[in-house]
Design a protein around this motif. Structure first.
Motif, mmCIF file in Angstrom:
data_model
loop_
_atom_site.group_PDB
_atom_site.id
_atom_site.type_symbol
_atom_site.label_atom_id
_atom_site.label_comp_id
_atom_site.label_asym_id
_atom_site.label_seq_id
_atom_site.Cartn_x
_atom_site.Cartn_y
_atom_site.Cartn_z
ATOM 1 N N THR A 71 -36.993 14.658 5.415
ATOM 2 C CA THR A 71 -36.773 16.090 5.627
ATOM 3 C C THR A 71 -35.848 16.628 4.542
ATOM 4 O OG1 THR A 71 -34.726 16.044 6.928
ATOM 5 C CG2 THR A 71 -36.786 15.626 8.123
ATOM 6 N N ASN A 72 -35.652 17.942 4.559
ATOM 7 C CA ASN A 72 -34.631 18.598 3.751
ATOM 8 C C ASN A 72 -33.457 19.056 4.620
ATOM 9 O OD1 ASN A 72 -35.556 18.536 0.988
ATOM 10 N ND2 ASN A 72 -37.216 19.910 1.610
ATOM 11 N N VAL A 73 -33.238 18.348 5.707
ATOM 12 C CA VAL A 73 -32.091 18.577 6.577
ATOM 13 C C VAL A 73 -30.983 17.636 6.127
ATOM 14 C CG1 VAL A 73 -31.219 18.463 8.945
ATOM 15 C CG2 VAL A 73 -33.556 19.287 8.499
ATOM 16 N N LEU A 74 -29.816 18.187 5.813
ATOM 17 C CA LEU A 74 -28.731 17.432 5.201
ATOM 18 C C LEU A 74 -27.651 17.104 6.228
ATOM 19 C CD1 LEU A 74 -27.631 16.377 2.434
ATOM 20 C CD2 LEU A 74 -26.412 18.562 2.243
ATOM 21 N N GLU A 75 -27.222 15.849 6.247
ATOM 22 C CA GLU A 75 -26.138 15.423 7.125
ATOM 23 C C GLU A 75 -24.963 14.925 6.290
ATOM 24 O OE1 GLU A 75 -28.385 13.986 11.215
ATOM 25 O OE2 GLU A 75 -27.788 12.467 9.737
ATOM 26 N N THR A 76 -23.789 15.503 6.536
ATOM 27 C CA THR A 76 -22.565 15.070 5.869
ATOM 28 C C THR A 76 -21.643 14.452 6.911
ATOM 29 O OG1 THR A 76 -22.770 16.898 4.291
ATOM 30 C CG2 THR A 76 -20.632 15.788 4.428
ATOM 31 N N THR A 77 -21.223 13.224 6.669
ATOM 32 C CA THR A 77 -20.368 12.507 7.607
ATOM 33 C C THR A 77 -18.944 12.425 7.069
ATOM 34 O OG1 THR A 77 -22.241 11.182 8.370
ATOM 35 C CG2 THR A 77 -20.038 10.346 8.863
ATOM 36 N N PHE A 78 -18.002 12.870 7.886
ATOM 37 C CA PHE A 78 -16.581 12.833 7.536
ATOM 38 C C PHE A 78 -15.888 11.792 8.403
ATOM 39 C CE2 PHE A 78 -17.827 17.298 6.716
ATOM 40 C CZ PHE A 78 -17.475 17.395 5.373
ATOM 41 N N GLU A 79 -15.084 10.927 7.777
ATOM 42 C CA GLU A 79 -14.313 9.939 8.502
ATOM 43 C C GLU A 79 -12.831 10.166 8.247
ATOM 44 O OE1 GLU A 79 -15.711 5.813 8.599
ATOM 45 O OE2 GLU A 79 -17.372 6.462 7.299
ATOM 46 N N THR A 80 -12.068 10.270 9.314
ATOM 47 C CA THR A 80 -10.614 10.383 9.236
ATOM 48 C C THR A 80 -9.993 9.198 9.961
ATOM 49 O OG1 THR A 80 -10.292 11.616 11.288
ATOM 50 C CG2 THR A 80 -10.904 12.891 9.329
ATOM 51 N N ALA A 81 -8.663 9.159 9.972
ATOM 52 C CA ALA A 81 -7.974 8.066 10.664
ATOM 53 C C ALA A 81 -8.224 8.109 12.160
ATOM 54 C CB ALA A 81 -6.479 8.145 10.369
ATOM 55 N N ASN A 82 -8.548 9.294 12.706
ATOM 56 C CA ASN A 82 -8.672 9.445 14.147
ATOM 57 C C ASN A 82 -10.103 9.615 14.653
ATOM 58 O OD1 ASN A 82 -5.856 9.363 14.569
ATOM 59 N ND2 ASN A 82 -5.702 11.524 13.952
ATOM 60 N N GLY A 83 -11.050 9.815 13.758
ATOM 61 C CA GLY A 83 -12.398 10.046 14.249
ATOM 62 C C GLY A 83 -13.422 10.228 13.152
ATOM 63 N N ARG A 117 -24.546 22.469 12.318
ATOM 64 C CA ARG A 117 -24.138 21.834 13.565
ATOM 65 C C ARG A 117 -22.965 20.902 13.303
ATOM 66 N NH1 ARG A 117 -28.065 17.968 17.011
ATOM 67 N NH2 ARG A 117 -27.579 16.552 15.269
ATOM 68 N N LEU A 118 -21.908 21.018 14.109
ATOM 69 C CA LEU A 118 -20.714 20.190 14.009
ATOM 70 C C LEU A 118 -20.693 19.257 15.209
ATOM 71 C CD1 LEU A 118 -20.252 22.800 12.331
ATOM 72 C CD2 LEU A 118 -17.861 22.717 13.020
ATOM 73 N N GLU A 119 -20.634 17.961 14.961
ATOM 74 C CA GLU A 119 -20.679 17.000 16.056
ATOM 75 C C GLU A 119 -19.675 15.889 15.815
ATOM 76 O OE1 GLU A 119 -23.975 14.511 18.652
ATOM 77 O OE2 GLU A 119 -24.473 15.172 16.626
ATOM 78 N N CYS A 120 -18.889 15.566 16.845
ATOM 79 C CA CYS A 120 -17.934 14.460 16.765
ATOM 80 C C CYS A 120 -18.636 13.181 17.196
ATOM 81 C CB CYS A 120 -16.709 14.734 17.633
ATOM 82 S SG CYS A 120 -15.443 13.447 17.515
ATOM 83 N N ASP A 121 -18.688 12.201 16.306
ATOM 84 C CA ASP A 121 -19.390 10.951 16.592
ATOM 85 C C ASP A 121 -18.507 9.950 17.335
ATOM 86 O OD1 ASP A 121 -21.596 11.939 15.041
ATOM 87 O OD2 ASP A 121 -20.484 11.381 13.243
ATOM 88 N N ARG A 122 -17.215 9.953 17.027
ATOM 89 C CA ARG A 122 -16.290 9.048 17.714
ATOM 90 C C ARG A 122 -14.869 9.586 17.550
ATOM 91 N NH1 ARG A 122 -13.659 6.256 13.795
ATOM 92 N NH2 ARG A 122 -14.767 5.920 11.805
ATOM 93 N N GLY A 123 -13.991 9.156 18.432
ATOM 94 C CA GLY A 123 -12.605 9.589 18.362
ATOM 95 C C GLY A 123 -12.480 11.084 18.589
ATOM 96 N N GLU A 124 -11.596 11.698 17.838
ATOM 97 C CA GLU A 124 -11.427 13.144 17.875
ATOM 98 C C GLU A 124 -11.158 13.647 16.467
ATOM 99 O OE1 GLU A 124 -8.268 13.512 20.665
ATOM 100 O OE2 GLU A 124 -6.695 13.093 19.183
ATOM 101 N N ILE A 125 -11.483 14.898 16.237
ATOM 102 C CA ILE A 125 -11.370 15.422 14.881
ATOM 103 C C ILE A 125 -11.238 16.934 14.915
ATOM 104 C CG2 ILE A 125 -13.862 15.739 14.483
ATOM 105 C CD1 ILE A 125 -13.389 14.422 11.684
ATOM 106 N N ASP A 126 -10.416 17.458 14.024
ATOM 107 C CA ASP A 126 -10.288 18.901 13.826
ATOM 108 C C ASP A 126 -10.993 19.273 12.529
ATOM 109 O OD1 ASP A 126 -8.741 19.205 16.091
ATOM 110 O OD2 ASP A 126 -6.847 18.974 15.001
ATOM 111 N N LEU A 127 -11.969 20.163 12.639
ATOM 112 C CA LEU A 127 -12.705 20.632 11.469
ATOM 113 C C LEU A 127 -12.288 22.060 11.154
ATOM 114 C CD1 LEU A 127 -16.261 19.280 12.366
ATOM 115 C CD2 LEU A 127 -14.715 18.372 10.623
ATOM 116 N N GLU A 128 -11.938 22.276 9.904
ATOM 117 C CA GLU A 128 -11.520 23.602 9.468
ATOM 118 C C GLU A 128 -12.685 24.343 8.831
ATOM 119 O OE1 GLU A 128 -8.223 22.886 6.864
ATOM 120 O OE2 GLU A 128 -6.775 23.014 8.510
#
Length: 636
Positions: A71-83, A117-128
């Motif tokens: 597809t042309n649907v793009l997924e960007t994954t962010f990893e932090t210390a908490n999630g 779409r913003l989705e938390c995969d694990r832990g917790e996270i603040d997205l700005e």
């Protein structure tokens, strides 16, 4: 990073619009309502003032991105210390298979949107979130107004709505026309945001999950069910062909069938160079390669629509045919500089429009006739008699004008020469015109066309080949300027691959234009412009194709694998590659680069497996047809 490298960008889009999304979650380039319209986000061309729509973690993070499969649907994954969180970006496409009927006007509005779409995969996270629209190439800073579900940005005659849907907390509007907010998510939680051009609807009241499902389904059904590579084609090649198909489909204008050279303007060919052009137009010379690539990958509908687009242009007076057109077929293209924008990585000028539009380029005539000839090999529904008057006029025009000077394929703005490529394509126009007349029993001045074709051949062979350089050269007035266009001589069947002059030309290109990695620069030792140092992706593909036709399979495959290594992590190419560090340069993503890749896979696949038993060890030139002959491709 102030200006992320092109390797850090993905592209999303639909039918007639595209957006570039960085690996850091920022939409840095987007034009509405069409791809060639003015921008609403242009941080790509001015980090400070261009405008953007960014989403990223408040804390330090690592990021990577990828497309949802096929597809042309793009997924960007962010990893932090908490999630960990995933941001899914796409432009919607209505899928008729869902029964979602929409009137044309509503459908157009539906597609003038970006969903996130913003989705938390694990832990917790603040997205700005940071939303800073800037209309008309950042010449207009809009006013901002809070509405129930977000913010409405308004200019004099434009509106862009930010949809927040109550999921974004602490939504604030600053005096600098920037909106900020935060989404605090725990594992399993998700929310939606996005922008809608023209107002709040239909994004504000639609079902975003259903729209995402529709869009995924659309791309997968369009790409087809070729989940396994055909024949002996390596999986990696198969995947890259699929990605190239999806890139081309992103760029194809749904209404007209036209394909822009790229989705952007003014990304420099070299950092610090003023060679910054607007590529959001359709170049006629792309037609022959585009038709072949679309047919080889099985996209008959798009090929047919594209044929209708350039066939319509062919019906105009040959004297009035331009090298390029806008995506709606308009001819009045004026080049202007936007002095208020700094340019990508502070390299300007930023240009809109393209001054090559009124140039005289004789190669366009051969391109059109070749593309029609090519279409006739694949599309049995096309009646050549419907197009014969146009073809006749073009070929007859070439008889009278082939020996004139022009600007050439590289569109030199201050020079007119007898360029090899232009003469070669004039020969193509005459040769294919004669073939069409003979194959379909059509009336034509055979003696006149044959005499002109022979004259062009004599001119190319006597004035276009340099004994001292042991190569065909850039133009008739030089003995030293070596140009990659000479690689097209066997591809167009002007001379057979085994001809000594063809082989010596390939050897010269390998020695003087080719890096150790197989990247080919366009030309060297030309008095018209200084030598280029960066590899031109399409020229690298031409070398691969010429090597295949010459039975140099191992070297062709080595260079092709090297070229694959230089795509960005998403499989996208710009126009050029810096051989020193692999930096992508030029407008992005580049249609011509992806067309070249598809066609090179076609050549290599035909060489490695024809009828299931041809390998490099028992290769024979008869097994590998040039792209411009009838033949079934392993890529379909």
């Amino acid at each position: 990073m102030k200006y992320p490298p092109l390797r850090d960008y993905g592209v999303i889009g639909n039918d007639d619009r595209c957006a570039l999304v960085s690996r850091h979650g920022s939409i840095d380039w987007c034009c509405f309502p069409h791809l060639e319209s003015s921008s609403v986000f242009a941080r790509l061309l001015d980090a400070a003032d261009g405008g953007h729509f960014a989403i990223s973690p408040a804390a330090a993070y690592e990021a990577h991105f990828d497309y949802v499969d096929r597809t042309n649907v793009l997924e960007t994954t962010f990893e932090t210390a908490n999630g960990q969180a995933t941001v899914t970006d796409f432009m919607p496409i209505p899928d008729g298979s869902t029964g979602a009927e929409r009137e044309s006007g509503v459908e157009e509005l539906f597609q003038q949107a970006i969903y996130r779409r913003l989705e938390c995969d694990r832990g917790e996270i603040d997205l700005e979130l940071e939303f800073a629209p800037r209309f008309d190439y950042a010449r207009t800073t809009p006013s901002l107004e809070r509405v129930d579900d977000g913010v409405l940005a308004a200019g004099e005659d434009e509106r862009l709505a930010l949809y927040a849907g109550g999921a974004i907390d602490d939504l604030e509007l600053s005096s600098s026309a920037t909106v900020t907010g935060t989404a605090s998510l725990e594992a399993g939680q998700s929310c939606w945001t996005g922008v809608q051009y023209g107002g709040r609807e239909p994004l504000a009241t639609g079902d975003p999950e259903a729209t995402l499902d529709e869009t995924k389904r659309y791309w997968r059904e369009w790409l087809g069910h070729r989940e396994e590579p055909p024949g002996a084609m390596p999986e990696r090649w198969h995947e890259m062909v699929g990605r190239s198909e999806l890139v081309l489909k992103l760029l194809i204008h749904q209404e007209t069938g036209a394909i822009p050279a790229a989705a952007t303007t003014s990304i420099p060919e070299k950092i610090g160079s003023d060679r910054t052009w607007d590529y959001r137009y359709n170049w006629i010379r792309d037609a022959k390669f585009t038709v072949q690539a679309l047919h080889d990958t099985g996209h008959r509908e798009e090929a047919r629509k594209y044929f209708e687009w350039f066939a319509d242009i062919a019906r105009t007076d040959p004297e009035d045919i331009q090298p390029l057109y806008d995506l709606h077929g308009e001819t009045d293209i004026v080049e202007r500089e936007l002095e208020h924008l700094a340019g990508y990585r502070e390299t300007g000028p930023v240009r809109i429009g393209n001054g090559a539009a009124p140039q005289r380029q004789l190669d366009v005539y051969g391109t059109i006739v070749q593309a029609i000839y090519e279409t006739m090999q694949f599309d049995e529904t096309t009646d050549i008699r419907d197009e014969w008057d146009a073809i006749y006029s073009i070929v007859d025009y070439v008889c009278d004008h082939w020996n004139e000077r022009d600007a050439g394929i590289w569109e030199f703005r201050d020079e007119r020469r007898h360029f090899l490529h232009s003469k070669l394509l004039c020969w193509v126009a005459l040769d294919r015109g004669l073939a069409l007349a003979a194959d379909h029993d059509l009336e034509a001045p055979i003696d006149r066309w044959t005499e002109s074709r022979d004259a062009v051949r004599e001119a190319i062979e006597t004035r276009g080949y340099s004994e001292s350089a042991e190569s065909f050269v850039q133009h008739f007035e030089t003995d030293e300027a070596i140009d990659a266009v000479a690689l097209l001589i066997p591809i167009y069947e002007f001379l057979p691959p085994e001809d000594d002059r063809v082989q010596s030309t390939i050897d010269t290109v390998l020695e003087r234009l080719t890096t150790d990695e197989g990247f080919v620069v366009r030309f060297v030792d030309s008095e018209i412009r200084p030598d280029e140092q960066t590899g031109f992706v399409l020229c690298s593909c031409w070398l691969i194709d010429a090597l295949v036709l010459s039975n140099r399979i191992d070297l062709a495959r080595e260079y092709f694998e090297s070229l694959l290594d230089c795509a960005n992590p998403l499989g996208l190419y710009a126009e050029k590659i810096d051989p020193d560090d692999g930096t992508l340069l030029g407008n992005f993503p580049q249609a011509f680069s992806h067309l070249g890749l598809i066609n090179s896979v076609t050549y290599l696949s035909r060489a490695l497996e024809v009828d299931g038993d041809v390998t490099p060890e028992n290769f024979h030139p008869d097994h590998v047809e040039t792209l411009f002959r009838r033949g079934d491709s392993p890529t379909t």
